[in-house]
Design a protein around this motif. Structure first.
Motif, PDB file in Angstrom:
ATOM      1  N   HIS A   1      -8.901 -38.866 -25.887  1.00 33.83           N
ATOM      2  CA  HIS A   1      -8.228 -40.112 -26.703  1.00 33.83           C
ATOM      3  C   HIS A   1      -8.915 -41.322 -26.642  1.00 33.83           C
ATOM      4  CE1 HIS A   1      -4.865 -42.341 -28.099  1.00 33.83           C
ATOM      5  NE2 HIS A   1      -4.923 -43.208 -27.352  1.00 33.83           N
ATOM      6  N   ALA A   2      -9.032 -41.836 -27.907  1.00 30.57           N
ATOM      7  CA  ALA A   2      -9.706 -43.036 -28.064  1.00 30.57           C
ATOM      8  C   ALA A   2      -8.887 -43.949 -28.608  1.00 30.57           C
ATOM      9  CB  ALA A   2     -10.910 -42.919 -28.642  1.00 30.57           C
ATOM     10  N   ARG A   3      -8.967 -45.325 -28.415  1.00 30.37           N
ATOM     11  CA  ARG A   3      -8.239 -46.349 -29.088  1.00 30.37           C
ATOM     12  C   ARG A   3      -9.379 -47.501 -29.419  1.00 30.37           C
ATOM     13  NH1 ARG A   3      -2.979 -48.941 -28.933  1.00 30.37           N
ATOM     14  NH2 ARG A   3      -3.324 -51.248 -29.107  1.00 30.37           N
ATOM     15  N   MET A   4      -9.161 -47.922 -30.705  1.00 31.52           N
ATOM     16  CA  MET A   4      -9.999 -49.329 -31.238  1.00 31.52           C
ATOM     17  C   MET A   4      -9.129 -50.215 -32.000  1.00 31.52           C
ATOM     18  SD  MET A   4     -13.198 -49.350 -33.813  1.00 31.52           S
ATOM     19  CE  MET A   4     -14.293 -48.410 -32.753  1.00 31.52           C
ATOM     20  N   SER A   5      -9.399 -51.587 -31.648  1.00 36.39           N
ATOM     21  CA  SER A   5      -8.735 -52.481 -32.393  1.00 36.39           C
ATOM     22  C   SER A   5      -9.776 -52.930 -33.479  1.00 36.39           C
ATOM     23  CB  SER A   5      -8.081 -53.580 -31.599  1.00 36.39           C
ATOM     24  OG  SER A   5      -9.215 -54.171 -30.929  1.00 36.39           O
ATOM     25  N   ILE A   6      -9.434 -53.348 -34.601  1.00 39.20           N
ATOM     26  CA  ILE A   6     -10.116 -53.833 -35.690  1.00 39.20           C
ATOM     27  C   ILE A   6      -9.387 -54.938 -36.304  1.00 39.20           C
ATOM     28  CG2 ILE A   6     -11.533 -53.621 -37.696  1.00 39.20           C
ATOM     29  CD1 ILE A   6     -11.596 -50.641 -37.156  1.00 39.20           C
ATOM     30  N   ASP A   7      -9.768 -56.197 -36.198  1.00 43.96           N
ATOM     31  CA  ASP A   7      -8.822 -57.451 -36.588  1.00 43.96           C
ATOM     32  C   ASP A   7      -7.498 -57.262 -36.442  1.00 43.96           C
ATOM     33  OD1 ASP A   7     -11.288 -58.454 -37.680  1.00 43.96           O
ATOM     34  OD2 ASP A   7     -11.184 -57.516 -39.494  1.00 43.96           O
ATOM     35  N   GLY A   8      -7.031 -56.935 -35.070  1.00 40.76           N
ATOM     36  CA  GLY A   8      -5.841 -56.808 -34.860  1.00 40.76           C
ATOM     37  C   GLY A   8      -4.971 -55.503 -35.189  1.00 40.76           C
ATOM     38  N   GLU A   9      -5.744 -54.695 -35.983  1.00 45.03           N
ATOM     39  CA  GLU A   9      -5.182 -53.379 -36.334  1.00 45.03           C
ATOM     40  C   GLU A   9      -5.911 -52.186 -35.286  1.00 45.03           C
ATOM     41  OE1 GLU A   9      -2.839 -52.920 -38.713  1.00 45.03           O
ATOM     42  OE2 GLU A   9      -3.183 -55.229 -39.169  1.00 45.03           O
ATOM     43  N   VAL A  10      -5.327 -51.127 -35.018  1.00 42.03           N
ATOM     44  CA  VAL A  10      -5.343 -50.072 -34.181  1.00 42.03           C
ATOM     45  C   VAL A  10      -5.739 -48.575 -34.896  1.00 42.03           C
ATOM     46  CG1 VAL A  10      -4.554 -48.873 -32.250  1.00 42.03           C
ATOM     47  CG2 VAL A  10      -4.218 -51.069 -32.305  1.00 42.03           C
ATOM     48  N   ILE A  11      -6.896 -48.208 -34.552  1.00 43.00           N
ATOM     49  CA  ILE A  11      -7.284 -46.646 -35.132  1.00 43.00           C
ATOM     50  C   ILE A  11      -7.127 -46.012 -33.806  1.00 43.00           C
ATOM     51  CG2 ILE A  11      -8.951 -45.177 -35.839  1.00 43.00           C
ATOM     52  CD1 ILE A  11      -9.548 -47.517 -37.979  1.00 43.00           C
ATOM     53  N   MET A  12      -6.692 -44.674 -33.803  1.00 43.54           N
ATOM     54  CA  MET A  12      -6.894 -43.844 -32.457  1.00 43.54           C
ATOM     55  C   MET A  12      -7.487 -42.544 -32.907  1.00 43.54           C
ATOM     56  SD  MET A  12      -3.229 -44.640 -30.545  1.00 43.54           S
ATOM     57  CE  MET A  12      -2.277 -44.543 -32.158  1.00 43.54           C
ATOM     58  N   ALA A  13      -7.907 -41.873 -32.092  1.00 46.76           N
ATOM     59  CA  ALA A  13      -8.626 -40.605 -32.492  1.00 46.76           C
ATOM     60  C   ALA A  13      -8.822 -39.718 -31.277  1.00 46.76           C
ATOM     61  CB  ALA A  13     -10.071 -41.016 -33.157  1.00 46.76           C
ATOM     62  N   SER A  14      -9.608 -38.715 -31.545  1.00 47.93           N
ATOM     63  CA  SER A  14      -9.718 -37.492 -30.314  1.00 47.93           C
ATOM     64  C   SER A  14     -10.753 -36.646 -31.107  1.00 47.93           C
ATOM     65  CB  SER A  14      -8.696 -36.961 -29.549  1.00 47.93           C
ATOM     66  OG  SER A  14      -8.028 -36.010 -30.612  1.00 47.93           O
ATOM     67  N   ASP A  15     -11.541 -35.801 -30.080  1.00 49.42           N
ATOM     68  CA  ASP A  15     -12.261 -34.597 -30.328  1.00 49.42           C
ATOM     69  C   ASP A  15     -11.376 -33.481 -30.615  1.00 49.42           C
ATOM     70  OD1 ASP A  15     -14.916 -35.434 -31.107  1.00 49.42           O
ATOM     71  OD2 ASP A  15     -15.062 -35.628 -28.609  1.00 49.42           O
ATOM     72  N   ALA A  16     -11.050 -32.635 -31.875  1.00 48.52           N
ATOM     73  CA  ALA A  16     -10.189 -31.604 -31.905  1.00 48.52           C
ATOM     74  C   ALA A  16     -10.770 -30.357 -31.138  1.00 48.52           C
ATOM     75  CB  ALA A  16      -9.749 -31.466 -33.357  1.00 48.52           C
ATOM     76  N   PRO A  17     -10.215 -29.679 -30.578  1.00 43.17           N
ATOM     77  CA  PRO A  17     -10.525 -28.491 -29.805  1.00 43.17           C
ATOM     78  C   PRO A  17     -11.225 -27.685 -31.140  1.00 43.17           C
ATOM     79  CG  PRO A  17      -8.571 -28.923 -29.180  1.00 43.17           C
ATOM     80  CD  PRO A  17      -8.801 -29.777 -30.301  1.00 43.17           C
ATOM     81  N   PRO A  18     -12.140 -26.932 -31.171  1.00 40.37           N
ATOM     82  CA  PRO A  18     -12.851 -26.234 -32.004  1.00 40.37           C
ATOM     83  C   PRO A  18     -12.132 -25.421 -32.915  1.00 40.37           C
ATOM     84  CG  PRO A  18     -14.239 -25.995 -30.133  1.00 40.37           C
ATOM     85  CD  PRO A  18     -12.868 -26.685 -29.725  1.00 40.37           C
ATOM     86  N   ASP A  19     -11.055 -24.654 -32.198  1.00 39.43           N
ATOM     87  CA  ASP A  19     -10.053 -23.660 -33.097  1.00 39.43           C
ATOM     88  C   ASP A  19      -8.794 -24.277 -33.757  1.00 39.43           C
ATOM     89  OD1 ASP A  19      -9.251 -24.397 -30.551  1.00 39.43           O
ATOM     90  OD2 ASP A  19      -8.093 -22.527 -30.373  1.00 39.43           O
ATOM     91  N   HIS A  20      -9.049 -26.036 -33.694  1.00 41.16           N
ATOM     92  CA  HIS A  20      -7.911 -26.702 -34.108  1.00 41.16           C
ATOM     93  C   HIS A  20      -8.373 -27.922 -35.040  1.00 41.16           C
ATOM     94  CE1 HIS A  20      -5.612 -25.439 -30.667  1.00 41.16           C
ATOM     95  NE2 HIS A  20      -4.631 -25.362 -31.283  1.00 41.16           N
ATOM     96  N   PHE A  21      -9.785 -27.826 -35.262  1.00 40.37           N
ATOM     97  CA  PHE A  21     -10.114 -28.591 -36.236  1.00 40.37           C
ATOM     98  C   PHE A  21     -10.011 -28.196 -37.646  1.00 40.37           C
ATOM     99  CE2 PHE A  21     -13.752 -30.465 -38.979  1.00 40.37           C
ATOM    100  CZ  PHE A  21     -13.321 -31.963 -38.719  1.00 40.37           C
ATOM    101  N   ASN A  22      -9.569 -29.183 -38.431  1.00 36.39           N
ATOM    102  CA  ASN A  22      -9.544 -29.109 -40.174  1.00 36.39           C
ATOM    103  C   ASN A  22     -10.385 -30.196 -40.749  1.00 36.39           C
ATOM    104  OD1 ASN A  22      -7.758 -26.625 -40.106  1.00 36.39           O
ATOM    105  ND2 ASN A  22      -6.407 -27.902 -39.400  1.00 36.39           N
ATOM    106  N   LYS A  23     -10.810 -29.924 -41.642  1.00 33.30           N
ATOM    107  CA  LYS A  23     -11.805 -30.776 -42.686  1.00 33.30           C
ATOM    108  C   LYS A  23     -10.856 -31.852 -42.935  1.00 33.30           C
ATOM    109  CE  LYS A  23     -14.534 -31.573 -46.528  1.00 33.30           C
ATOM    110  NZ  LYS A  23     -15.219 -30.899 -47.665  1.00 33.30           N
ATOM    111  N   PRO A  24     -10.992 -33.241 -42.895  1.00 27.79           N
ATOM    112  CA  PRO A  24      -9.728 -34.019 -43.288  1.00 27.79           C
ATOM    113  C   PRO A  24      -9.640 -34.030 -44.622  1.00 27.79           C
ATOM    114  CG  PRO A  24     -11.357 -35.127 -41.849  1.00 27.79           C
ATOM    115  CD  PRO A  24     -12.037 -33.819 -41.843  1.00 27.79           C
TER     116      PRO A  24
END
Length: 136
Positions: free
Chosen positions: A53-76
């Motif tokens: 789990h990762a969290r970043m703030s950009i100008d007061g807004e938040v984006i979160m993310a993670s590395d999907a397990p290989p068998d769960h990753f789908n191209k956005p």
């Protein structure tokens, strides 16, 4: 209520967040690795340093993310992260930075609805829209 994008990466979340921190002026607030989770998670040894789990703030807004397990990753697909920038030169700078190493779907330029707008997919496969709106 707060709505925030949560992005899943193909084992390159850390690199993507460091890139966004640099080109968007964000601040990484949290980068939790699988190795920091409880042992009962059963993480494979080769995935221990991947991002849970990762969290970043950009100008007061938040984006979160993670590395999907290989068998769960789908191209956005079916979405884009949209950013609005008031200054046209700064919007174009951010667009160019985001599209570097990726692909441009719509070059940044003036449109009937904005001082500048562009669409791209960054080097990590995430689709972006950068908009500098017209004054209403």
């Amino acid at each position: 209520m707060q709505i925030n994008p949560y992005l899943f990466f193909d084992s390159n979340c850390e690199a993507a967040f460091k890139f966004y921190e640099k080109v968007l002026g964000g601040k990484i607030e949290l980068m939790l690795r699988n190795s920091e989770g409880p042992p009962e998670m059963g993480t494979a040894p080769d995935r221990m340093q991947k991002i849970m789990h990762a969290r970043m703030s950009i100008d007061g807004e938040v984006i979160m993310a993670s590395d999907a397990p290989p068998d769960h990753f789908n191209k956005p697909q079916g979405f884009a992260v949209s950013i609005t920038v008031d200054d046209p030169a700064e919007a174009e700078r951010r667009f160019k930075a985001l599209s570097e190493g990726g692909s441009v779907n719509m070059p940044f330029g003036k449109t009937f609805f904005s001082k500048g707008f562009g669409m791209c997919v960054d080097q990590f496969g995430i689709p972006w829209m950068v908009n500098c709106p017209q004054e209403m």
